[in-house]
Design a protein around this motif. Structure first.
Motif, PDB file in Angstrom:
ATOM      1  N   SER A   8      71.970  10.255  78.839  1.00 18.61           N
ATOM      2  CA  SER A   8      71.213   9.336  79.584  1.00 18.61           C
ATOM      3  C   SER A   8      71.810   7.820  79.152  1.00 18.61           C
ATOM      4  O   SER A   8      71.901   7.012  80.182  1.00 18.61           O
ATOM      5  N   ALA A   9      71.848   7.758  77.857  1.00 19.65           N
ATOM      6  CA  ALA A   9      72.337   6.289  77.385  1.00 19.65           C
ATOM      7  C   ALA A   9      73.683   5.981  77.602  1.00 19.65           C
ATOM      8  O   ALA A   9      74.202   5.092  77.411  1.00 19.65           O
ATOM      9  N   LEU A  10      74.517   7.089  77.743  1.00 19.17           N
ATOM     10  CA  LEU A  10      76.004   6.942  77.905  1.00 19.17           C
ATOM     11  C   LEU A  10      76.104   6.979  79.609  1.00 19.17           C
ATOM     12  O   LEU A  10      76.863   6.007  79.969  1.00 19.17           O
ATOM     13  N   ALA A  11      75.314   7.644  80.337  1.00 16.12           N
ATOM     14  CA  ALA A  11      75.484   7.685  81.864  1.00 16.12           C
ATOM     15  C   ALA A  11      74.821   6.211  82.383  1.00 16.12           C
ATOM     16  O   ALA A  11      75.538   5.710  83.126  1.00 16.12           O
ATOM     17  N   ASP A  12      74.002   5.528  81.610  1.00 19.65           N
ATOM     18  CA  ASP A  12      73.581   4.248  82.220  1.00 19.65           C
ATOM     19  C   ASP A  12      74.261   3.251  81.619  1.00 19.65           C
ATOM     20  O   ASP A  12      74.210   1.990  81.831  1.00 19.65           O
ATOM     21  N   GLY A  13      75.222   3.353  80.505  1.00 22.86           N
ATOM     22  CA  GLY A  13      76.017   2.408  79.983  1.00 22.86           C
ATOM     23  C   GLY A  13      75.411   1.652  79.006  1.00 22.86           C
ATOM     24  O   GLY A  13      76.355   0.892  77.897  1.00 22.86           O
TER      25      GLY A  13
END
Length: 220
Positions: A8-13
């Protein structure tokens, strides 16, 4: 020692910079080349459990971004991925149907669509775009690594199933809309082989060389 990076922290940048920084530290090379390697590695760890589940039992782990953690470690294995909460999509005849965390879908086509929506639309595509916001790299280049990851995972896991690996790879590549980015076939020993239409840029990094499946061939 190492770092855990929630999908989730990679997907939201918000933490994609850490993924790219670690990739640069591990492989070196230009920013876009090390970013391509980071994406290629991440794809592999997301895809393999889902492809294995599909091939072996038509039981697909649902790996939305909020249900996955990617670990980069200073020890072996250097990379790993894990599902946070057990969630699966299965066909109606599966013995796990009705259990907690299990979704039942109508048929194989629906299973492939659910696999795509979980792994790609709710996970890999947002990560891909987060990487592209940080580094100048083409979407087609990154999707090429998704296609080759599907082909590689299918080749690696094919012994767990009964269907011809080439047919399975074709179904999976079509489901993810990347069938035009890799050619798959069966060699004389009955093994799945594939050839990319794009380059993952590894050959631009010192010591990496050219992959045997790459569309770019160098002398030597």
């Amino acid at each position: 020692a190492g770092i855990d990076l929630p999908g989730s922290a990679l997907a939201d940048g918000s933490r994609v910079g850490e993924l790219l920084a670690d990739s640069a530290r591990i492989w070196g090379g230009s920013p876009h080349a090390s970013a391509a390697r980071a994406w290629q590695t991440y794809c592999y760890w997301v895809l393999v459990p889902a492809v294995l589940g599909y091939i072996s039992a038509r039981r697909v782990p649902l790996l939305d971004a909020d249900n996955f953690v990617f670990t980069i470690s200073d020890d072996d294995p250097m990379f790993s991925g894990r599902q946070i909460r057990p969630r699966f999509a299965v066909l109606g005849g599966d013995e796990s149907a009705g259990a907690s965390g299990v979704e039942v879908v109508a048929n194989q086509g629906a299973l492939l669509e659910r696999m795509r929506s979980s792994l790609f639309e709710a996970h890999l595509d947002p990560v891909l775009e987060a990487i592209r916001r940080e580094v100048r790299i083409g979407r087609r280049t990154l999707l090429g690594s998704l296609a080759s990851g599907i082909a590689y995972a299918t080749a690696s896991c094919s012994s767990a199933g009964r269907e011809p690996a080439e047919a399975v790879a074709g179904d999976l590549l079509a489901a993810f809309d990347v069938a035009d980015l890799v050619d798959v076939s069966t060699d004389e020993r009955g093994r799945l082989v594939y050839q990319r239409h794009t380059c993952c840029l590894a050959f631009t990094i010192e010591g990496c060389g050219t992959c045997s499946t790459c569309c770019v061939q160098t002398d030597g």
